[in-house]
Design a protein around this motif. Structure first.
Motif, PDB file in Angstrom:
ATOM      1  N   LEU A   3      45.785  55.701  52.133  1.00 25.66           N
ATOM      2  CA  LEU A   3      46.202  55.134  50.860  1.00 25.66           C
ATOM      3  C   LEU A   3      45.015  54.481  50.163  1.00 25.66           C
ATOM      4  O   LEU A   3      44.161  53.877  50.810  1.00 25.66           O
ATOM      5  N   SER A   4      44.997  54.615  48.853  1.00 25.73           N
ATOM      6  CA  SER A   4      43.956  54.000  48.040  1.00 25.73           C
ATOM      7  C   SER A   4      44.605  53.107  46.995  1.00 25.73           C
ATOM      8  O   SER A   4      45.810  53.183  46.760  1.00 25.73           O
ATOM      9  N   THR A   5      43.792  52.278  46.355  1.00 28.90           N
ATOM     10  CA  THR A   5      44.285  51.375  45.327  1.00 28.90           C
ATOM     11  C   THR A   5      43.304  51.330  44.163  1.00 28.90           C
ATOM     12  O   THR A   5      42.155  51.750  44.299  1.00 28.90           O
ATOM     13  N   VAL A   6      43.782  50.827  43.054  1.00 28.47           N
ATOM     14  CA  VAL A   6      42.936  50.600  41.879  1.00 28.47           C
ATOM     15  C   VAL A   6      42.846  49.093  41.665  1.00 28.47           C
ATOM     16  O   VAL A   6      43.861  48.398  41.671  1.00 28.47           O
ATOM     17  N   ILE A   7      41.640  48.598  41.491  1.00 27.55           N
ATOM     18  CA  ILE A   7      41.414  47.188  41.211  1.00 27.55           C
ATOM     19  C   ILE A   7      40.698  47.098  39.872  1.00 27.55           C
ATOM     20  O   ILE A   7      39.582  47.611  39.729  1.00 27.55           O
ATOM     21  N   LEU A   8      41.352  46.488  38.909  1.00 29.24           N
ATOM     22  CA  LEU A   8      40.751  46.369  37.582  1.00 29.24           C
ATOM     23  C   LEU A   8      39.597  45.370  37.612  1.00 29.24           C
ATOM     24  O   LEU A   8      39.681  44.341  38.291  1.00 29.24           O
ATOM     25  N   PRO A   9      38.526  45.635  36.862  1.00 26.77           N
ATOM     26  CA  PRO A   9      37.361  44.739  36.859  1.00 26.77           C
ATOM     27  C   PRO A   9      37.560  43.568  35.883  1.00 26.77           C
ATOM     28  O   PRO A   9      36.809  43.399  34.927  1.00 26.77           O
ATOM     29  N   ILE A  10      38.579  42.764  36.129  1.00 26.02           N
ATOM     30  CA  ILE A  10      38.923  41.671  35.211  1.00 26.02           C
ATOM     31  C   ILE A  10      38.660  40.298  35.808  1.00 26.02           C
ATOM     32  O   ILE A  10      38.832  39.288  35.132  1.00 26.02           O
ATOM     33  N   HIS A  11      38.231  40.239  37.053  1.00 28.06           N
ATOM     34  CA  HIS A  11      38.053  38.964  37.733  1.00 28.06           C
ATOM     35  C   HIS A  11      36.586  38.575  37.807  1.00 28.06           C
ATOM     36  O   HIS A  11      35.742  39.409  38.117  1.00 28.06           O
ATOM     37  N   ARG A  12      36.293  37.319  37.558  1.00 24.24           N
ATOM     38  CA  ARG A  12      34.958  36.805  37.855  1.00 24.24           C
ATOM     39  C   ARG A  12      34.784  36.927  39.364  1.00 24.24           C
ATOM     40  O   ARG A  12      35.748  36.933  40.109  1.00 24.24           O
ATOM     41  N   TRP A  13      33.548  37.017  39.836  1.00 23.02           N
ATOM     42  CA  TRP A  13      33.341  37.395  41.227  1.00 23.02           C
ATOM     43  C   TRP A  13      33.890  36.388  42.222  1.00 23.02           C
ATOM     44  O   TRP A  13      34.249  36.739  43.342  1.00 23.02           O
ATOM     45  N   ALA A  30      40.487  53.421  50.449  1.00 24.44           N
ATOM     46  CA  ALA A  30      39.531  53.373  49.343  1.00 24.44           C
ATOM     47  C   ALA A  30      40.079  52.491  48.230  1.00 24.44           C
ATOM     48  O   ALA A  30      41.287  52.293  48.116  1.00 24.44           O
ATOM     49  N   ALA A  31      39.164  51.988  47.413  1.00 21.57           N
ATOM     50  CA  ALA A  31      39.540  51.211  46.229  1.00 21.57           C
ATOM     51  C   ALA A  31      38.675  51.695  45.075  1.00 21.57           C
ATOM     52  O   ALA A  31      37.469  51.911  45.228  1.00 21.57           O
ATOM     53  N   TYR A  32      39.306  51.871  43.945  1.00 21.81           N
ATOM     54  CA  TYR A  32      38.636  52.378  42.755  1.00 21.81           C
ATOM     55  C   TYR A  32      38.750  51.364  41.628  1.00 21.81           C
ATOM     56  O   TYR A  32      39.638  50.532  41.612  1.00 21.81           O
ATOM     57  N   THR A  33      37.833  51.467  40.673  1.00 22.07           N
ATOM     58  CA  THR A  33      37.928  50.655  39.474  1.00 22.07           C
ATOM     59  C   THR A  33      37.642  51.536  38.265  1.00 22.07           C
ATOM     60  O   THR A  33      37.105  52.637  38.390  1.00 22.07           O
ATOM     61  N   TYR A  34      38.009  51.057  37.108  1.00 21.29           N
ATOM     62  CA  TYR A  34      37.796  51.797  35.864  1.00 21.29           C
ATOM     63  C   TYR A  34      36.448  51.447  35.266  1.00 21.29           C
ATOM     64  O   TYR A  34      35.954  50.335  35.415  1.00 21.29           O
ATOM     65  N   ASP A  35      35.882  52.380  34.536  1.00 21.12           N
ATOM     66  CA  ASP A  35      34.638  52.161  33.813  1.00 21.12           C
ATOM     67  C   ASP A  35      34.895  52.377  32.322  1.00 21.12           C
ATOM     68  O   ASP A  35      34.268  53.196  31.688  1.00 21.12           O
ATOM     69  N   HIS A  36      35.864  51.654  31.793  1.00 19.55           N
ATOM     70  CA  HIS A  36      36.171  51.721  30.364  1.00 19.55           C
ATOM     71  C   HIS A  36      35.482  50.575  29.646  1.00 19.55           C
ATOM     72  O   HIS A  36      35.083  49.593  30.259  1.00 19.55           O
ATOM     73  N   LEU A  37      35.398  50.669  28.320  1.00 21.90           N
ATOM     74  CA  LEU A  37      34.866  49.554  27.535  1.00 21.90           C
ATOM     75  C   LEU A  37      35.902  48.450  27.399  1.00 21.90           C
ATOM     76  O   LEU A  37      35.570  47.284  27.246  1.00 21.90           O
TER      77      LEU A  37
END
Length: 81
Positions: A3-13, A30-37
């Motif tokens: 199983l994999s998941t998506v983690i949005l890049p919205i959090h400060r580190w 696995a974990a993926y993130t988006y590369d959108h503007l």
């Protein structure tokens, strides 16, 4: 089954580190993130770059596979900026 998941890049580190480590602790393959503007309802909030986010996630995890779910063509060169 893997199983994999998506983690949005919205959090400060300081918070993002916990999210990525928690995904690994839960046993995700696995974990993926988006590369959108920007992304829909998060348009007015923080949205961080995928490559720096994944670099930090790699330093904070041990076995979680990482990647971009979507990679956008940017209007600028990351090498020149």
């Amino acid at each position: 089954m893997r199983l994999s998941t998506v983690i949005l890049p919205i959090h400060r580190w300081s918070e993002g580190r916990k999210v990525w480590q928690h995904a690994e602790e839960l046993g995700f393959h696995a974990a993926y993130t988006y590369d959108h503007l920007a992304w829909r309802t998060f348009r007015d909030g923080p949205w961080f770059g995928a490559v720096p986010t994944l670099t930090a996630a790699a330093a904070a995890t041990e076995r979680l596979r990482l990647g971009t779910l979507v990679t956008s063509v940017k209007p600028f060169s990351p090498i020149a900026s």
